[in-house]
Structures are given as structure tokens and as C-alpha cells.
Design a protein around this motif. Sequence first.
Motif, PDB file in Angstrom:
ATOM      1  N   ASP A  42       0.831  -1.209   0.000  1.00  0.00           N
ATOM      2  CA  ASP A  42       0.000   0.000   0.000  1.00  0.00           C
ATOM      3  C   ASP A  42       0.867   1.260   0.000  1.00  0.00           C
ATOM      4  OD1 ASP A  42      -2.499   1.422   0.151  1.00  0.00           O
ATOM      5  OD2 ASP A  42      -1.986   1.848   2.244  1.00  0.00           O
ATOM      6  N   SER A  46       0.073   2.523  -3.360  1.00  0.00           N
ATOM      7  CA  SER A  46      -1.225   3.084  -2.957  1.00  0.00           C
ATOM      8  C   SER A  46      -2.366   2.092  -3.122  1.00  0.00           C
ATOM      9  CB  SER A  46      -1.527   4.363  -3.746  1.00  0.00           C
ATOM     10  OG  SER A  46      -0.545   5.332  -3.491  1.00  0.00           O
ATOM     11  N   THR A  47      -2.066   0.825  -3.003  1.00  0.00           N
ATOM     12  CA  THR A  47      -3.087  -0.219  -3.040  1.00  0.00           C
ATOM     13  C   THR A  47      -2.545  -1.458  -2.350  1.00  0.00           C
ATOM     14  OG1 THR A  47      -4.475  -1.608  -4.416  1.00  0.00           O
ATOM     15  CG2 THR A  47      -2.338  -1.035  -5.316  1.00  0.00           C
ATOM     16  N   ASP A  48      -3.390  -2.184  -1.689  1.00  0.00           N
ATOM     17  CA  ASP A  48      -2.980  -3.464  -1.096  1.00  0.00           C
ATOM     18  C   ASP A  48      -3.557  -4.617  -1.913  1.00  0.00           C
ATOM     19  OD1 ASP A  48      -5.608  -3.197  -0.413  1.00  0.00           O
ATOM     20  OD2 ASP A  48      -5.349  -3.765   1.684  1.00  0.00           O
TER      21      ASP A  48
END
Length: 139
Positions: A42, A46-48
Motif C-alpha cells: 500500500d 497506494s493499493t494493497d
Amino acid sequence: FSSKLLIFLKIDDAVDAIPVHFFNGMWGCIATGVFASPRLVDQAYSTDHSPGFLYGGGGALLACEICGILFIIAWTVGLMFPFFTVLKVIGWFRVDPLEEQVGLDISHHKGAAYDLTGPDEDVNAAYMASKHGAAEADA
């Protein structure tokens, strides 16, 4: 492991560049696909969406990393194989066996880098009698 593998395969890598860069680089990619935590994914992207395999990522990141490794191998072989083939054809890929026996530090750099005793006298005499030693004597 990788240094011993090169010796077993009779691949000449005097400074262990292949184990350091190739094998450890592959391990870094694989380790990312296995151990990437959702928090770090993340932070980086900016994402998991796709954490490492051990964090429930389902292997998507690991598969992506393995595809990346295969692409890098294909790219490197595709660029370097023709280059090294041309060097071998024109005779620039390796030095001649006598220079190899004497040592490149002596034949090209005029001094011993590690073994300060120098080559055996008979090897040194053979080198000085060769075209390489004759060129050095004229210089």
C-alpha cells in the motif's frame, strides 16, 4: 550455492558477478512475491491489491515477479548472445592460453596484483619469448 554451481558448470566468473547480481537479484524478486506485506504494498503502490504469497496474495505478485525474472533473462540473452558471439568469432572474447597462464595482471598491467611472487620462471620465460613478451620488451 551459486558460486559452487558456476564451478560445477565450468563457468569462468573471477569476481563472482553472476552470483551477486543474477542469483541474488532473482532471490530479491522472489522474496518480494513471497514476503511483501499489505502495508508495504500500500505504501509503495497506494493499493494493497496484491500482497505477497504468505500474506494471502494468492500468488499473483509472485507470478508477476517470476515473469519479470524471465523477461530480464530473455532480454539479457537476446542482447548479449550476439555480442559475445561476435567477440568470439573475431578472437576478442578470451586472451590466449599463455597470457592466461602468466596472468593478465602481469601481461596487461605489468605487475602482480595478488600473488607477489609472480609466475614461475619457466612460464615467465615462455611469455617473454612469445609475441606478447617481445612487444613488451620493445616498448
